[in-house]
Scaffold this motif. Structure first.
Motif, PDB file in Angstrom:
ATOM      1  N   SER A  25       0.847  -1.188   0.000  1.00  0.00           N
ATOM      2  CA  SER A  25       0.000   0.000   0.000  1.00  0.00           C
ATOM      3  C   SER A  25       0.879   1.233   0.000  1.00  0.00           C
ATOM      4  O   SER A  25       2.023   1.197   0.447  1.00  0.00           O
ATOM      5  N   GLY A  26       0.307   2.332  -0.482  1.00  0.00           N
ATOM      6  CA  GLY A  26       1.076   3.559  -0.575  1.00  0.00           C
ATOM      7  C   GLY A  26       1.506   3.811  -2.008  1.00  0.00           C
ATOM      8  O   GLY A  26       1.170   3.067  -2.920  1.00  0.00           O
ATOM      9  N   SER A  27       2.305   4.838  -2.187  1.00  0.00           N
ATOM     10  CA  SER A  27       2.729   5.244  -3.516  1.00  0.00           C
ATOM     11  C   SER A  27       3.989   4.489  -3.931  1.00  0.00           C
ATOM     12  O   SER A  27       5.063   4.708  -3.367  1.00  0.00           O
ATOM     13  N   ILE A  28       3.850   3.609  -4.887  1.00  0.00           N
ATOM     14  CA  ILE A  28       4.972   2.809  -5.383  1.00  0.00           C
ATOM     15  C   ILE A  28       5.086   2.998  -6.880  1.00  0.00           C
ATOM     16  O   ILE A  28       4.082   2.977  -7.595  1.00  0.00           O
ATOM     17  N   SER A  29       6.304   3.176  -7.334  1.00  0.00           N
ATOM     18  CA  SER A  29       6.536   3.286  -8.767  1.00  0.00           C
ATOM     19  C   SER A  29       6.067   2.029  -9.483  1.00  0.00           C
ATOM     20  O   SER A  29       6.238   0.910  -8.982  1.00  0.00           O
ATOM     21  N   SER A  30       5.481   2.204 -10.648  1.00  0.00           N
ATOM     22  CA  SER A  30       5.002   1.054 -11.420  1.00  0.00           C
ATOM     23  C   SER A  30       6.162   0.255 -12.023  1.00  0.00           C
ATOM     24  O   SER A  30       5.982  -0.885 -12.443  1.00  0.00           O
ATOM     25  N   ASP A  31       7.346   0.859 -12.084  1.00  0.00           N
ATOM     26  CA  ASP A  31       8.540   0.160 -12.578  1.00  0.00           C
ATOM     27  C   ASP A  31       9.276  -0.439 -11.388  1.00  0.00           C
ATOM     28  O   ASP A  31      10.034   0.247 -10.699  1.00  0.00           O
ATOM     29  N   ASN A  32       9.022  -1.710 -11.138  1.00  0.00           N
ATOM     30  CA  ASN A  32       9.613  -2.301  -9.953  1.00  0.00           C
ATOM     31  C   ASN A  32       9.752  -3.803 -10.080  1.00  0.00           C
ATOM     32  O   ASN A  32       9.256  -4.422 -11.029  1.00  0.00           O
ATOM     33  N   ALA A  33      10.444  -4.362  -9.128  1.00  0.00           N
ATOM     34  CA  ALA A  33      10.491  -5.802  -8.948  1.00  0.00           C
ATOM     35  C   ALA A  33       9.902  -6.118  -7.581  1.00  0.00           C
ATOM     36  O   ALA A  33      10.268  -5.477  -6.593  1.00  0.00           O
ATOM     37  N   MET A  34       8.988  -7.062  -7.553  1.00  0.00           N
ATOM     38  CA  MET A  34       8.417  -7.521  -6.294  1.00  0.00           C
ATOM     39  C   MET A  34       8.921  -8.940  -6.061  1.00  0.00           C
ATOM     40  O   MET A  34       9.047  -9.723  -7.006  1.00  0.00           O
ATOM     41  N   GLY A  35       9.196  -9.256  -4.815  1.00  0.00           N
ATOM     42  CA  GLY A  35       9.730 -10.587  -4.605  1.00  0.00           C
ATOM     43  C   GLY A  35       9.742 -11.025  -3.163  1.00  0.00           C
ATOM     44  O   GLY A  35       9.201 -10.344  -2.285  1.00  0.00           O
ATOM     45  N   TRP A  36      10.356 -12.173  -2.986  1.00  0.00           N
ATOM     46  CA  TRP A  36      10.440 -12.808  -1.681  1.00  0.00           C
ATOM     47  C   TRP A  36      11.889 -13.183  -1.374  1.00  0.00           C
ATOM     48  O   TRP A  36      12.606 -13.680  -2.241  1.00  0.00           O
ATOM     49  N   TYR A  37      12.251 -12.946  -0.134  1.00  0.00           N
ATOM     50  CA  TYR A  37      13.525 -13.369   0.405  1.00  0.00           C
ATOM     51  C   TYR A  37      13.222 -14.167   1.675  1.00  0.00           C
ATOM     52  O   TYR A  37      12.117 -14.081   2.215  1.00  0.00           O
ATOM     53  N   ARG A  38      14.198 -14.909   2.128  1.00  0.00           N
ATOM     54  CA  ARG A  38      13.991 -15.658   3.369  1.00  0.00           C
ATOM     55  C   ARG A  38      15.260 -15.684   4.200  1.00  0.00           C
ATOM     56  O   ARG A  38      16.359 -15.540   3.678  1.00  0.00           O
ATOM     57  N   GLN A  39      15.046 -15.853   5.502  1.00  0.00           N
ATOM     58  CA  GLN A  39      16.175 -15.931   6.418  1.00  0.00           C
ATOM     59  C   GLN A  39      15.921 -17.045   7.410  1.00  0.00           C
ATOM     60  O   GLN A  39      14.970 -16.982   8.201  1.00  0.00           O
ATOM     61  N   ALA A  40      16.747 -18.060   7.353  1.00  0.00           N
ATOM     62  CA  ALA A  40      16.661 -19.164   8.288  1.00  0.00           C
ATOM     63  C   ALA A  40      17.497 -18.849   9.528  1.00  0.00           C
ATOM     64  O   ALA A  40      18.410 -18.020   9.466  1.00  0.00           O
ATOM     65  N   PRO A  41      17.207 -19.494  10.645  1.00  0.00           N
ATOM     66  CA  PRO A  41      17.974 -19.235  11.873  1.00  0.00           C
ATOM     67  C   PRO A  41      19.470 -19.433  11.655  1.00  0.00           C
ATOM     68  O   PRO A  41      19.906 -20.454  11.122  1.00  0.00           O
ATOM     69  N   GLY A  42      20.237 -18.430  12.049  1.00  0.00           N
ATOM     70  CA  GLY A  42      21.688 -18.518  11.937  1.00  0.00           C
ATOM     71  C   GLY A  42      22.244 -18.306  10.551  1.00  0.00           C
ATOM     72  O   GLY A  42      23.448 -18.461  10.330  1.00  0.00           O
ATOM     73  N   LYS A  43      21.377 -17.961   9.609  1.00  0.00           N
ATOM     74  CA  LYS A  43      21.833 -17.765   8.227  1.00  0.00           C
ATOM     75  C   LYS A  43      21.507 -16.363   7.746  1.00  0.00           C
ATOM     76  O   LYS A  43      20.692 -15.660   8.340  1.00  0.00           O
ATOM     77  N   GLU A  44      22.137 -15.969   6.640  1.00  0.00           N
ATOM     78  CA  GLU A  44      21.874 -14.670   6.056  1.00  0.00           C
ATOM     79  C   GLU A  44      20.592 -14.707   5.231  1.00  0.00           C
ATOM     80  O   GLU A  44      20.156 -15.761   4.763  1.00  0.00           O
ATOM     81  N   ARG A  45      20.027 -13.525   5.041  1.00  0.00           N
ATOM     82  CA  ARG A  45      18.846 -13.418   4.191  1.00  0.00           C
ATOM     83  C   ARG A  45      19.241 -13.738   2.752  1.00  0.00           C
ATOM     84  O   ARG A  45      20.286 -13.299   2.275  1.00  0.00           O
ATOM     85  N   GLU A  46      18.377 -14.505   2.071  1.00  0.00           N
ATOM     86  CA  GLU A  46      18.687 -14.913   0.707  1.00  0.00           C
ATOM     87  C   GLU A  46      17.476 -14.721  -0.198  1.00  0.00           C
ATOM     88  O   GLU A  46      16.329 -14.752   0.242  1.00  0.00           O
ATOM     89  N   LEU A  47      17.767 -14.549  -1.464  1.00  0.00           N
ATOM     90  CA  LEU A  47      16.725 -14.418  -2.482  1.00  0.00           C
ATOM     91  C   LEU A  47      15.978 -15.734  -2.626  1.00  0.00           C
ATOM     92  O   LEU A  47      16.595 -16.814  -2.631  1.00  0.00           O
TER      93      LEU A  47
END
Length: 116
Positions: A25-47
């Motif tokens: 929600s809110g004002s977001i440019s229509s030119d964008n990438a939407m996605g998901w990342y995840r972070q498991a316990p003790g690990k870095e966030r990853e694509l």
């Protein structure tokens, strides 16, 4: 002010499925990438997966063939269909919106636990 609200996380058995949703929600440019990342316990966030406003997709190798990302541009919503879930998919999943010529936004995350 831009807000990303994720939903759909939870506990699922190995081999099961879940569908995550993220509404922006809110004002977001229509030119964008939407996605998901995840972070498991003790690990870095990853694509996990991303999809651009023009339809290009990118998946992590570990989820290819099992996860599918989709989006509804009219609703500024991105989805992640997760099938054949494995215990190693357990993580907090974060929604992300990356404006090509502007800001980068993150949701607060939703926990996915894959366990018997």
């Amino acid at each position: 002010q831009v807000q990303l609200v994720e939903s759909g996380g939870g506990l699922v058995q190995p081999g099961g499925s879940l569908r995550l949703s993220c509404a922006a929600s809110g004002s977001i440019s229509s030119d964008n990438a939407m996605g998901w990342y995840r972070q498991a316990p003790g690990k870095e966030r990853e694509l996990v997966a991303t999809k651009t406003s023009t339809g290009s997709t990118n998946y992590a190798g570990s989820v290819k063939g099992r996860f599918t990302i989709s989006r509804d541009n009219a609703k500024n919503t991105v989805y992640l269909q997760m099938n054949s879930l494995k215990p190693e998919d357990t993580a907090v999943y974060y929604c992300n919106v990356d404006e090509f010529y502007g800001m980068n936004y993150w949701g607060k995350g939703t926990l996915v636990t894959v366990s018997s």
